[in-house]
Write an enzyme that holds these catalytic residues in place. Structure first.
Site, PDB file in Angstrom:
ATOM      1  N   TYR A 137      30.695 -29.536 110.542  1.00 29.75           N
ATOM      2  CA  TYR A 137      31.531 -28.549 109.854  1.00 29.75           C
ATOM      3  C   TYR A 137      30.701 -27.678 108.907  1.00 29.75           C
ATOM      4  CZ  TYR A 137      35.469 -30.874 111.939  1.00 29.75           C
ATOM      5  OH  TYR A 137      36.350 -31.376 112.853  1.00 29.75           O
TER       6      TYR A 137
ATOM      7  N   HIS B 272      41.758 -25.775 119.768  1.00 29.42           N
ATOM      8  CA  HIS B 272      40.387 -25.852 119.267  1.00 29.42           C
ATOM      9  C   HIS B 272      39.501 -25.157 120.286  1.00 29.42           C
ATOM     10  CE1 HIS B 272      41.015 -29.734 116.640  1.00 29.42           C
ATOM     11  NE2 HIS B 272      41.775 -28.723 116.285  1.00 29.42           N
TER      12      HIS B 272
ATOM     13  N   CYS C 296      41.938 -29.214 122.698  1.00 34.32           N
ATOM     14  CA  CYS C 296      40.562 -29.177 122.182  1.00 34.32           C
ATOM     15  C   CYS C 296      39.629 -28.956 123.361  1.00 34.32           C
ATOM     16  CB  CYS C 296      40.194 -30.442 121.420  1.00 34.32           C
ATOM     17  SG  CYS C 296      38.503 -30.370 120.765  1.00 34.32           S
TER      18      CYS C 296
ATOM     19  N   ASP D  45      36.617 -24.997 115.449  1.00 37.84           N
ATOM     20  CA  ASP D  45      36.194 -26.394 115.451  1.00 37.84           C
ATOM     21  C   ASP D  45      34.735 -26.482 115.046  1.00 37.84           C
ATOM     22  OD1 ASP D  45      36.705 -29.073 115.594  1.00 37.84           O
ATOM     23  OD2 ASP D  45      36.939 -29.175 117.742  1.00 37.84           O
ATOM     24  N   HIS D  46      33.912 -27.231 115.751  1.00 41.09           N
ATOM     25  CA  HIS D  46      32.532 -27.442 115.334  1.00 41.09           C
ATOM     26  C   HIS D  46      31.695 -26.175 115.534  1.00 41.09           C
ATOM     27  CE1 HIS D  46      33.357 -31.892 116.574  1.00 41.09           C
ATOM     28  NE2 HIS D  46      33.905 -31.586 115.423  1.00 41.09           N
TER      29      HIS D  46
ATOM     30  N   HIS E 216      45.338 -34.987 119.603  1.00 40.08           N
ATOM     31  CA  HIS E 216      43.994 -34.533 119.922  1.00 40.08           C
ATOM     32  C   HIS E 216      43.440 -35.379 121.058  1.00 40.08           C
ATOM     33  CE1 HIS E 216      39.702 -33.748 119.509  1.00 40.08           C
ATOM     34  NE2 HIS E 216      39.983 -32.736 118.702  1.00 40.08           N
TER      35      HIS E 216
END
Length: 420
Positions: A386, A322, A295, A369-370, A257
């Site tokens: 999350y 991501h 990501c 992801d977020h 990541h």
């Protein structure tokens, strides 16, 4: 791409039954109850895998099988911890788990200064303020050399990606203004945000309830006092070379990541921040099982990163995606953006990775992801970043993008749960 969701195990307030209803195909999770540095047994892995499969989904990605600090800085028990990692990796392989996301960031897994920053529409997002972070570094952490480093940035004397994005900003004036108003509660909340809330729910160095998090933080920083960027790179290469035979044996893809945020912070070396870093670790260990977690959020938090060319260059070594996006304000602060906005062109990234998946014999996992905290998410006790409704909203946006791109490419789009 395979639509996945990061799930924090059987204790997660978001259940697998809920995820099945919203179109999730694969689960991204880990053995969060296993202490850092201990072997993941085959029995533990099988129990969780079978539980996920009982809901009609698969365990698509491990995020994360943590790389302990001693492996990163090259401690005296590094070889012992590499052996532990290899044993856990082999047990995953025996249970059919074929993708492992990890990071090689010293001490901190990721960092934000505000976990519920208000958006104009009434929702909230994760946010990073460099002035507040510098205050934490200088006056709470009291890191040796911190004030000198931030003063050089304020004076325009520093070099590097962070200095570039903060050019012309008087960080030290902001730090002094914060210091003049700071209360013990403000300092406590800052520690809770930067050290505990962003780290405590993963198998990392800190957890909820730690009584001396700042002291623990200083102790961890001290481990890297003489570790250079080149040494951290060498340690990553040593570790990757040690685990590649197991990856080859079980066809396990390792995907690092990017650093979040993608800058050197707290005096620590960071080695996955831009295209040169990515080129380095892919070339250092050219085994195709050594790859990238693309990501888009972490990478887009760096003003030096242009996401679409990065995806075009590294799509064939990307094992996990991501899809999220960050917006950088003129002063260098950044926030999580809408999945249809920000610096990452999610539509074009989807085109690139959907084409890439068609050339493979196995799925390319993707998670949004977020997401925003919205419509009461903030009252449910979800882990920072999350949320359920916010991520579900983002997944709906991304599923629409994928369906449209699939039509463009002549790929049949399948929505799980309908007419199966």
């Amino acid at each position: 791409m395979e639509r996945t969701w990061r799930w924090f195990g059987k204790k997660d307030k978001i259940t697998l039954a809920m995820l099945k209803q919203i179109g999730v195909e694969g689960i991204v999770t880990a053995l969060h109850d296993v202490p850092l540095g201990q072997v993941w047994t085959r029995e533990q892995i099988r129990d969780l895998r079978e539980y996920i499969e009982s809901y009609g989904m698969r365990w698509s990605v491990v995020e994360s099988l943590p790389v302990t600090e001693t492996i990163k800085y090259g401690g005296p028990d590094r070889d012992e911890q590499i052996a532990v990692y290899k044993e856990s990796l082999e047990n995953l392989g025996k249970e059919g788990i074929r993708c492992v996301c990890y990071n090689f960031m010293p001490v901190l897994d990721w960092a934000r200064t505000d976990l519920l920053h208000p958006n104009p529409n009434g929702s909230s997002n994760l946010y990073f303020d460099w002035g507040e972070f510098a205050y934490f570094d200088i006056h709470i952490l009291k890191r040796e050399g911190a004030e000198e480093e931030w003063t050089k940035i304020s004076n325009g004397e520093a070099k590097g990606h962070l200095a570039d994005i903060l050019r012309g900003r008087d960080i030290m004036a902001e730090v002094n203004a914060i210091k003049a108003k700071a209360t013990p509660q403000f300092d406590h909340d800052m520690v809770d945000t930067i050290v505990i809330k962003t780290q405590g729910f993963v198998s990392g160095n800190f957890k909820e309830g730690d009584e001396r998090p700042v002291e623990m933080f200083r102790e961890l920083l001290a481990l890297y006092k003489n570790v250079t960027r080149e040494q951290l790179r060498d340690n990553m290469k040593t570790w990757l070379e040690a685990i590649m035979p197991i990856c080859d044996k079980y066809d396990i893809d390792m995907c690092v990541h990017p650093d979040d945020p993608p800058y050197e912070i707290l005096g620590l070396p960071r080695i996955v921040t831009d295209k040169e870093d990515i080129r380095w670790f892919l070339n250092a260990v050219p085994n195709p099982h050594n790859g990238l977690t693309f990501c888009a959020g972490s990478l887009s938090a760096g003003g030096h990163n242009n996401l679409t060319p990065l995806a075009e260059e590294f799509h064939n070594r990307t094992h996990f995606v991501h899809l999220r996006s960050c917006h950088i304000f003129p002063d260098g602060n950044f926030t999580e953006a809408s999945h249809l906005g920000g610096r990452a062109d999610i539509i074009e990234l989807t085109r690139i990775f959907e084409k890439e998946e068609q050339s493979r014999k196995k799925p390319l996992p993707m998670r949004v992801d977020h997401g925003m905290t919205m419509l009461g998410d903030e009252t449910k006790g979800y882990n920072a970043g999350y949320s359920f409704l916010g991520r579900m909203f983002a997944l709906g946006q991304v599923q629409g993008i994928i369906a449209t791109v699939d039509r463009e490419l002549g790929i049949e789009y399948h929505q799980p749960g309908f007419f199966d």
